[in-house]
Design an enzyme around this catalytic site. Structure first.
Site, PDB file in Angstrom:
ATOM      1  N   THR A   9       0.696  -1.142   0.197  1.00 19.68           N
ATOM      2  CA  THR A   9       0.066  -0.127   0.024  1.00 19.68           C
ATOM      3  C   THR A   9       0.813   1.479   0.419  1.00 19.68           C
ATOM      4  O   THR A   9       1.730   0.996   0.723  1.00 19.68           O
ATOM      5  CB  THR A   9      -1.038   0.368   1.449  1.00 19.68           C
ATOM      6  OG1 THR A   9      -0.492   0.499   2.797  1.00 19.68           O
ATOM      7  CG2 THR A   9      -1.543  -1.550   1.156  1.00 19.68           C
ATOM      8  N   GLY A  10       0.776   2.480  -0.845  1.00 22.14           N
ATOM      9  CA  GLY A  10       0.869   3.438  -0.283  1.00 22.14           C
ATOM     10  C   GLY A  10       2.296   3.522  -1.497  1.00 22.14           C
ATOM     11  O   GLY A  10       3.394   4.264  -0.977  1.00 22.14           O
ATOM     12  N   TYR A 164      -1.266  11.819  15.342  1.00 25.39           N
ATOM     13  CA  TYR A 164      -0.102  10.795  14.368  1.00 25.39           C
ATOM     14  C   TYR A 164       1.106  10.473  15.043  1.00 25.39           C
ATOM     15  O   TYR A 164       0.826   8.868  14.585  1.00 25.39           O
ATOM     16  CB  TYR A 164       0.802  12.143  13.155  1.00 25.39           C
ATOM     17  CG  TYR A 164       1.561  11.018  12.648  1.00 25.39           C
ATOM     18  CD1 TYR A 164       1.313  10.284  11.299  1.00 25.39           C
ATOM     19  CD2 TYR A 164       2.728  10.916  12.519  1.00 25.39           C
ATOM     20  CE1 TYR A 164       2.032   9.581  10.122  1.00 25.39           C
ATOM     21  CE2 TYR A 164       3.809  10.616  11.861  1.00 25.39           C
ATOM     22  CZ  TYR A 164       3.362   9.899  10.955  1.00 25.39           C
ATOM     23  OH  TYR A 164       4.375   9.422   9.535  1.00 25.39           O
TER      24      TYR A 164
END
Ligand SMILES: NC(=O)c1ccc[n+]([C@@H]2O[C@H](COP(=O)([O-])OP(=O)(O)OC[C@H]3O[C@@H](n4cnc5c(N)ncnc54)[C@H](OP(=O)(O)O)[C@@H]3O)[C@@H](O)[C@H]2O)c1
Length: 280
Positions: A9-10, A164
C-alpha cells in the site's frame, strides 16, 4: 525475490514507490493498492519498465474507508493464490480532526485500521504462502505517545501530531501482537522507522502544518535512502526468521516502553477487532 508476490500500500509516492520499484527489479511481482488512478498508472508503467518479465497488478480503493479496506482484502485474496509479503505502508498526517464515514478519526483509520483490516483480509493467503512476511511502516513519531483507552482515536483530545504519533504507536503494538499470534505459522511481522524522509508526506495536511513539514524537509533524507529498511525487511535472508521487531537503518532498534507493552498490544487488537466487527 523471483516468483514472490508482494502486496504493497502507499506505493504511488515516497518510500513505498521506491521500495516497489526496487523489489520489482529484484524479481518480485508487485500488487499495488492505490487510490489515485493517474499516479497508479504512472507507477505501473515504471514497474513494467523496471522488470518487463513480470506483470504488476493494481487494486484501487480508499484506505480510510472500512468498506474499501475489506473489499480490497477480499479482491486481492480472490485474485492472488499466494501472497509472500504484505507491506502496509500507506499513511498520512492531518491538520484537523476529521471523521470518516465510519465515524473513525481519519489518521487512526488510514494509519492503523487499514493495516489491521487488510492484514486480516490476506491472512489465509499469507499463511498458505509460508514462509511469508508482513512489514508495517511505523515511525519514531511514536516517541512520547501513549494510548488513551477512553479516547483511542484521539477524537476528544485531537492534535495532529498526537493523533499521528499514537497511530504509529499502534503500528508497533499491532506488529508485536501479530508476531505473537502468528508465531509458529511461518509468517513474520516486523515494523520500521524509515527516517525523516523528503516525500509528499504532510503536503495535504492543511495550510500551517504543510508549511511546517515543508520547512523541516530541508533536513530530510531522500526517498531512496528512506526505502532501504522497507526493502531490507521485505527481502533480506538476514531477517527471514525475525519477528515482532522494530527496525531503523536496517537494524533492530528499541522503541519506547509504551511500544513494548504486550498488554497494550493485546488490548489494541481486541479494540480494533471490535471496531472492524471481526472476531478477536
Ligand atoms: N516521510 C517521513 O518522514 C516518514 C517518517 C516516518 C514514517 N513515515 C511513514 O511512511 C509511510 C509512507 O509515507 P511517505 O513518507 O512515503 O509519504 P507519501 O509520499 O505521502 O506517501 C503516502 C502514500 O500513502 C498513500 N495514501 C495516503 N492516504 C491513502 C488512502 N486514504 N488510501 C490509499 N492510499 C493512501 C498515498 O497515496 P496518494 O499517492 O494517492 O496520495 C501515498 O502513496 C507512512 O506510513 C508514513 O507514516 C514517513
Amino acid at each position: 525475490m523471483q516468483g514472490k508476490v508482494i502486496v504493497i500500500t502507499g506505493a504511488t509516492s515516497g518510500i513505498g514507490q521506491v521500495a516497489a520499484r526496487r523489489l520489482a527489479v529484484m524479481g518480485a511481482r508487485m500488487v499495488l493498492v492505490a487510490r489515485d488512478k493517474t499516479r497508479g498508472e504512472e507507477v505501473m508503467a515504471q514497474l513494467r519498465q523496471d522488470n518487463p518479465s513480470v506483470s504488476p497488478s493494481i487494486h484501487y480503493g480508499d484506505l480510510s474507508r472500512h468498506s474499501e479496506m475489506k473489499r480490497l482484502g477480499a479482491e486481492i485474496a480472490a485474485a492472488e493464490p499466494r501472497v509472500d509479503v504484505l507491506i502496509n505502508n500507506a499513511g498520512a498526517l492531518f491538520g484537523s480532526c476529521q471523521l470518516t464515514e465510519d465515524n473513525w478519526e481519519r489518521t487512526f483509520a488510514i494509519n492503523h485500521m487499514a493495516y489491521f483490516v487488510l492484514t486480516q483480509g490476506l491472512r489465509e493467503r499469507l499463511l498458505a504462502s509460508a514462509p511469508a512476511r508482513i512489514v508495517n511502516t511505523a515511525s519514531a513519531a511514536h516517541k512520547g505517545r501513549r494510548l488513551d483507552w477512553d479516547d483511542l482515536q484521539s477524537i476528544r483530545s485531537f492534535s495532529p501530531l498526537k493523533a499521528y504519533g499514537r497511530s504509529k504507536l499502534c503500528n508497533i503494538l499491532f506488529t508485536r501482537e501479530l508476531a505473537r499470534r502468528w508465531a509458529g505459522e511461518g509468517v513474520t511481522a516486523n515494523c520500521l522507522h524509515p527516517g525523516f524522509v523528503a516525500t509528499r508526506f504532510g503536503d495535504g495536511s492543511g495550510r500551517w502544518l504543510s508549511r511546517v513539514v515543508d520547512v523541516a524537509k530541508v533536513f530530510a533524507i531522500s526517498p531512496e535512502r528512506g526505502a532501504e529498511t522497507l526493502v531490507y525487511l521485505a527481502s533480506s535472508a538476514d531477517v527471514a526468521s525475525v519477528s515482532g521487531e522494530y527496525f531503523y537503518q536496517c537494524r533492530p532498534a528499541t522503541p519506547t516502553t509504551e511500544a513494548r507493552d504486550d498488554a497494550a498490544a493485546a488490548r489494541l487488537w481486541m479494540e480494533s477487532s471490535k471496531l472492524a466487527g471481526m472476531e478477536a
